[in-house]
Design a protein around this motif. Structure first.
Motif, PDB file in Angstrom:
ATOM      1  N   GLU A  38       1.095  -1.308   0.186  1.00 34.51           N
ATOM      2  CA  GLU A  38      -0.031   0.143   0.336  1.00 34.51           C
ATOM      3  C   GLU A  38       0.905   1.177  -0.164  1.00 34.51           C
ATOM      4  O   GLU A  38       1.688   1.026   0.671  1.00 34.51           O
ATOM      5  CB  GLU A  38      -0.997  -0.138   1.645  1.00 34.51           C
ATOM      6  CG  GLU A  38      -1.950  -1.183   1.631  1.00 34.51           C
ATOM      7  CD  GLU A  38      -2.026  -1.236   2.517  1.00 34.51           C
ATOM      8  OE1 GLU A  38      -2.857   0.169   3.490  1.00 34.51           O
ATOM      9  OE2 GLU A  38      -1.759  -2.492   3.168  1.00 34.51           O
ATOM     10  N   GLU A  39       0.744   2.138  -0.824  1.00 33.76           N
ATOM     11  CA  GLU A  39       1.091   3.497  -0.411  1.00 33.76           C
ATOM     12  C   GLU A  39       1.433   4.150   0.528  1.00 33.76           C
ATOM     13  O   GLU A  39       1.934   4.519   0.794  1.00 33.76           O
ATOM     14  CB  GLU A  39      -0.196   4.240  -1.539  1.00 33.76           C
ATOM     15  CG  GLU A  39       0.752   5.484  -1.410  1.00 33.76           C
ATOM     16  CD  GLU A  39      -0.101   6.442  -2.237  1.00 33.76           C
ATOM     17  OE1 GLU A  39      -1.277   6.418  -3.247  1.00 33.76           O
ATOM     18  OE2 GLU A  39       0.013   7.998  -2.554  1.00 33.76           O
ATOM     19  N   ASP A  40       0.580   3.968   1.752  1.00 33.66           N
ATOM     20  CA  ASP A  40       0.405   4.435   3.128  1.00 33.66           C
ATOM     21  C   ASP A  40      -0.490   3.191   4.009  1.00 33.66           C
ATOM     22  O   ASP A  40      -0.711   3.217   4.624  1.00 33.66           O
ATOM     23  CB  ASP A  40      -0.317   5.204   2.928  1.00 33.66           C
ATOM     24  CG  ASP A  40      -0.256   5.797   4.300  1.00 33.66           C
ATOM     25  OD1 ASP A  40       0.153   5.737   5.285  1.00 33.66           O
ATOM     26  OD2 ASP A  40      -1.112   7.504   4.394  1.00 33.66           O
ATOM     27  N   THR A  41       0.649   2.571   4.480  1.00 33.85           N
ATOM     28  CA  THR A  41       0.056   1.716   5.850  1.00 33.85           C
ATOM     29  C   THR A  41      -0.040   2.383   6.841  1.00 33.85           C
ATOM     30  O   THR A  41      -1.126   1.520   7.866  1.00 33.85           O
ATOM     31  CB  THR A  41       1.255   0.399   5.611  1.00 33.85           C
ATOM     32  OG1 THR A  41       2.318   0.412   6.540  1.00 33.85           O
ATOM     33  CG2 THR A  41       1.745  -0.116   4.608  1.00 33.85           C
ATOM     34  N   TRP A 199       4.214  16.291  -7.392  1.00 33.07           N
ATOM     35  CA  TRP A 199       5.708  14.638  -8.121  1.00 33.07           C
ATOM     36  C   TRP A 199       5.644  13.791  -7.977  1.00 33.07           C
ATOM     37  O   TRP A 199       5.870  12.349  -8.655  1.00 33.07           O
ATOM     38  CB  TRP A 199       7.136  15.523  -8.668  1.00 33.07           C
ATOM     39  CG  TRP A 199       7.367  16.796  -8.921  1.00 33.07           C
ATOM     40  CD1 TRP A 199       6.942  17.704  -9.481  1.00 33.07           C
ATOM     41  CD2 TRP A 199       8.452  18.160  -9.185  1.00 33.07           C
ATOM     42  NE1 TRP A 199       6.900  19.114 -10.194  1.00 33.07           N
ATOM     43  CE2 TRP A 199       8.234  18.718  -9.932  1.00 33.07           C
ATOM     44  CE3 TRP A 199       9.823  17.523  -8.582  1.00 33.07           C
ATOM     45  CZ2 TRP A 199       9.072  20.070  -9.844  1.00 33.07           C
ATOM     46  CZ3 TRP A 199      10.327  18.810  -8.265  1.00 33.07           C
ATOM     47  CH2 TRP A 199      10.515  19.643  -9.308  1.00 33.07           C
ATOM     48  N   SER A 200       5.548  13.867  -6.336  1.00 33.94           N
ATOM     49  CA  SER A 200       5.653  11.875  -6.036  1.00 33.94           C
ATOM     50  C   SER A 200       4.414  11.652  -5.919  1.00 33.94           C
ATOM     51  O   SER A 200       4.165  10.251  -6.182  1.00 33.94           O
ATOM     52  CB  SER A 200       6.081  12.613  -4.086  1.00 33.94           C
ATOM     53  OG  SER A 200       4.612  12.640  -3.230  1.00 33.94           O
ATOM     54  N   TRP A 201       3.199  12.757  -5.667  1.00 32.63           N
ATOM     55  CA  TRP A 201       1.645  12.499  -6.487  1.00 32.63           C
ATOM     56  C   TRP A 201       2.396  11.792  -7.611  1.00 32.63           C
ATOM     57  O   TRP A 201       1.083  10.837  -8.135  1.00 32.63           O
ATOM     58  CB  TRP A 201       0.835  13.111  -6.541  1.00 32.63           C
ATOM     59  CG  TRP A 201      -0.743  12.641  -6.506  1.00 32.63           C
ATOM     60  CD1 TRP A 201      -1.773  12.352  -6.092  1.00 32.63           C
ATOM     61  CD2 TRP A 201      -1.170  13.459  -8.190  1.00 32.63           C
ATOM     62  NE1 TRP A 201      -2.855  12.848  -6.644  1.00 32.63           N
ATOM     63  CE2 TRP A 201      -2.397  12.633  -8.062  1.00 32.63           C
ATOM     64  CE3 TRP A 201      -0.612  13.546  -9.604  1.00 32.63           C
ATOM     65  CZ2 TRP A 201      -3.564  12.825  -9.178  1.00 32.63           C
ATOM     66  CZ3 TRP A 201      -1.238  13.524 -10.347  1.00 32.63           C
ATOM     67  CH2 TRP A 201      -2.546  13.189 -10.553  1.00 32.63           C
ATOM     68  N   ALA A 238       9.212  11.591  -3.192  1.00 32.21           N
ATOM     69  CA  ALA A 238       8.541  10.612  -3.750  1.00 32.21           C
ATOM     70  C   ALA A 238       8.649   9.359  -2.638  1.00 32.21           C
ATOM     71  O   ALA A 238       7.719   8.212  -2.576  1.00 32.21           O
ATOM     72  CB  ALA A 238       8.444  10.121  -4.874  1.00 32.21           C
ATOM     73  N   GLY A 239       9.889   8.574  -2.428  1.00 31.86           N
ATOM     74  CA  GLY A 239       9.857   7.912  -1.299  1.00 31.86           C
ATOM     75  C   GLY A 239       9.584   8.010  -0.555  1.00 31.86           C
ATOM     76  O   GLY A 239       8.634   6.386   0.815  1.00 31.86           O
ATOM     77  N   ALA A 240       9.603   8.882   0.390  1.00 33.96           N
ATOM     78  CA  ALA A 240       8.813   8.873   1.700  1.00 33.96           C
ATOM     79  C   ALA A 240       7.474   8.976   1.846  1.00 33.96           C
ATOM     80  O   ALA A 240       7.183   8.423   2.629  1.00 33.96           O
ATOM     81  CB  ALA A 240       9.508  10.540   1.966  1.00 33.96           C
ATOM     82  N   PHE A 241       6.539   9.326   1.281  1.00 36.03           N
ATOM     83  CA  PHE A 241       5.328   9.341   0.408  1.00 36.03           C
ATOM     84  C   PHE A 241       4.558   8.256  -0.226  1.00 36.03           C
ATOM     85  O   PHE A 241       3.216   8.665  -0.142  1.00 36.03           O
ATOM     86  CB  PHE A 241       4.704  10.901   0.901  1.00 36.03           C
ATOM     87  CG  PHE A 241       4.816  11.207   1.865  1.00 36.03           C
ATOM     88  CD1 PHE A 241       4.376  12.027   2.498  1.00 36.03           C
ATOM     89  CD2 PHE A 241       6.149  12.606   1.576  1.00 36.03           C
ATOM     90  CE1 PHE A 241       4.270  12.841   3.908  1.00 36.03           C
ATOM     91  CE2 PHE A 241       6.424  13.519   2.550  1.00 36.03           C
ATOM     92  CZ  PHE A 241       5.755  13.615   3.312  1.00 36.03           C
ATOM     93  N   ASP A 242       5.531   7.018  -0.526  1.00 33.30           N
ATOM     94  CA  ASP A 242       4.326   6.146  -1.174  1.00 33.30           C
ATOM     95  C   ASP A 242       5.355   4.468  -0.607  1.00 33.30           C
ATOM     96  O   ASP A 242       6.385   3.973  -1.511  1.00 33.30           O
ATOM     97  CB  ASP A 242       4.631   6.001  -2.099  1.00 33.30           C
ATOM     98  CG  ASP A 242       4.034   5.212  -3.047  1.00 33.30           C
ATOM     99  OD1 ASP A 242       3.833   3.779  -2.536  1.00 33.30           O
ATOM    100  OD2 ASP A 242       2.760   4.781  -3.853  1.00 33.30           O
ATOM    101  N   GLY A 306      13.480   8.727   8.228  1.00 34.47           N
ATOM    102  CA  GLY A 306      12.829   7.866   8.420  1.00 34.47           C
ATOM    103  C   GLY A 306      12.008   7.705   8.476  1.00 34.47           C
ATOM    104  O   GLY A 306      11.040   6.362   8.400  1.00 34.47           O
ATOM    105  N   MET A 307      10.577   8.623   8.113  1.00 37.58           N
ATOM    106  CA  MET A 307       9.486   7.503   7.162  1.00 37.58           C
ATOM    107  C   MET A 307       9.693   6.603   5.529  1.00 37.58           C
ATOM    108  O   MET A 307       9.236   5.548   5.331  1.00 37.58           O
ATOM    109  CB  MET A 307       9.158   8.765   6.180  1.00 37.58           C
ATOM    110  CG  MET A 307       8.202   9.508   6.650  1.00 37.58           C
ATOM    111  SD  MET A 307       7.323  10.608   6.329  1.00 37.58           S
ATOM    112  CE  MET A 307       6.236   9.549   5.251  1.00 37.58           C
ATOM    113  N   ILE A 308      11.095   6.535   5.676  1.00 42.50           N
ATOM    114  CA  ILE A 308      11.472   5.780   4.280  1.00 42.50           C
ATOM    115  C   ILE A 308      12.105   4.343   5.047  1.00 42.50           C
ATOM    116  O   ILE A 308      11.842   3.404   3.965  1.00 42.50           O
ATOM    117  CB  ILE A 308      12.588   6.634   2.988  1.00 42.50           C
ATOM    118  CG1 ILE A 308      12.384   7.973   2.575  1.00 42.50           C
ATOM    119  CG2 ILE A 308      12.837   5.396   2.455  1.00 42.50           C
ATOM    120  CD1 ILE A 308      13.466   8.757   1.821  1.00 42.50           C
TER     121      ILE A 308
END
Ligand code: MCU
Length: 435
Positions: A38-41, A199-201, A238-242, A306-308
């Motif tokens: 998932e994009e955001d667990t 862009w991340s979207w 992009a990496g942080a939010f997906d 850390g989000m990555i």
């Protein structure tokens, strides 16, 4: 019971090793997942209203929740990450909307088309594809903006290159109240969301299309992202939010990228926050109230790193150009690496600024081997990542000067931590290899 316990401990340890090394979903007992479906667990996590956070010139503690308690298990990280995500959206990048109502598109051997419908509006964009030799299906690396990425090495490592023009979804050169591109056609030209998040979207919607395809050309669950300079900022976000992105590789991203905000504000020659905020609407509109007082930011970029975690991350920096703030970049990497260590995935993050060529966005021989190894490990499931922190002696970085918190030993599922021991904190550090 002892031999059974020992056997169990051995199993847990072996499982820990495997999760650190393999991008595929391993056994059911795994807690460290190098990527998600998932994009955001953490979409279901309760995130309390943070209110106003106390000002601090030091980096906020990634492990302390909004309610003041500290995370204690690896499983806790999922919802702690959701808090950081929320704070980062509110104060730094602007909101990334939830997955859109409808995404359709096509994957061919030469290109990807994307059509998105959400909130009753639609928009489209496309990207070109260059496949490596062989029959596939292939993992892929989304390259933002073309420049600076070593696409020949990406292809040689067996991954496809998806050439994505970020300006198709979020153009530069517009005022903040009249943003344009495929993202803003749907969410409004006066959206407070900055270009980096737009862009991340776009990258996330490309992944949606790959997931829906029959998998004969590009493999779902094997996507990386990279880009240099402003596109390095974009690759990082992009990496942080997906969480589906298995490998994130920002190059020379500068202010609004990996370097800590609190650091670039003090680093001689680094692009000032107000400059990055006004040069282009890269950051969200809300960041405008922090450009003069980064101490008031509830988060800093080490938490975005850390989000990555624990997914694959290879941060590349250039210490020869002061504007790029590579010293603050190293602190962002070292601070974020503490989250990786706490999750038992210390070898999934690499940082490398020890390079010869001073040209911004040069394709560099020093990065070829670690780039190839990262693709092998995180996109092809063979071996482990480089796990190297190699800070240029030109720009040594000292994390201890920036924090007053310690990295907890997180337990996992009530068992002993299966991964690596957190070991000593990484402090002042030049050319330190970690494996
Ligand atoms: C490092 O990224 C940016 C930088 O933030 C800008 O100030 C400068 O104009 O452009 C850099 C870049 O994108 O270079 C290609």
């Amino acid at each position: 019971h002892r031999p059974r316990l020992l056997a169990l401990a051995a199993l847990v340890a072996v499982a820990g090793l495997f999760t650190a090394a393999l991008p595929a979903q391993a056994g059911a007992a795994e807690t460290v997942r190098p990527f998600a479906d998932e994009e955001d667990t953490g979409a279901d996590c309760p995130v309390p209203d943070p209110g106003s956070t106390p000002a601090s010139s030091l980096l906020p503690d990634p492990f302390t929740r909004i309610d003041g308690t500290r995370v204690s298990t690896r499983e806790d990280w999922r919802c702690r990450r959701a808090e950081i995500r929320e704070q980062a959206e509110r104060s730094v990048y602007g909101q990334k909307p939830a997955p859109p109502a409808g995404v359709t598109g096509t994957v061919s051997r030469t290109g990807i088309t994307v059509n998105v419908t959400d909130q009753g509006r639609s928009s489209s964009f496309s990207a070109s594809v260059s496949l490596p030799s062989g029959s596939g299906p292939f993992p892929a690396v989304v390259v933002l903006g073309g420049m600076g990425a070593d696409t020949a090495t990406i292809n040689a490592a067996g991954a496809a290159v998806i050439n994505f023009d970020p300006y198709a979804v979020g153009r530069e050169g517009t005022p903040r109240n009249n943003k344009s591109g495929a993202f803003y056609s749907i969410y409004g030209s006066n959206s407070g969301t900055g270009l980096l998040m737009a862009w991340s979207w776009g990258v996330s919607r490309i992944i949606d299309v790959i997931e829906q395809s029959d998998g004969s050309i590009l493999r779902a669950n094997a996507t990386g992202v990279t880009g240099c300079s402003r596109f390095g900022k974009g690759a990082f976000v992009a990496g942080a939010f997906d969480e589906r992105i298995a490998l994130t590789m920002p190059i020379e991203s500068g202010t609004a990228g990996v370097p800590i905000f609190r650091g670039v504000a003090q680093e001689s020659g680094a692009q000032p926050l107000s400059s990055a905020y006004s040069e282009q609407p890269w950051l969200g509109d809300a960041f405008g109230s922090f450009t003069g007082s980064p101490a008031n930011l509830p988060v800093d970029t080490h938490q975005i790193v850390g989000m990555i975690a624990p997914r694959g991350l290879f941060i590349m920096e250039n210490p020869h150009v002061d504007w790029l703030g590579s010293q603050s970049g190293a602190v962002g990497a070292l601070g974020g690496a503490e989250v990786y260590r706490a999750l038992g995935a210390g070898s999934n993050i690499s940082y490398w600024s020890d390079v010869q060529d001073g040209n911004h966005c040069a394709v560099r021989p020093e990065w070829r081997a670690p780039l190839q190894q990262s693709i092998q490990a995180f996109l092809r499931g063979s071996g482990s990542g480089p796990g190297v922190i190699r800070v240029s002696p030109r720009e040594p970085a000292d994390l201890s000067r920036w924090r007053n918190w310690q990295t907890p030993v997180l337990t996992s599922g009530g068992e002993d931590p299966g991964g690596e021991d957190p070991g000593e904190p990484t402090g002042a550090c030049t050319a330190t290899h970690r494996t």
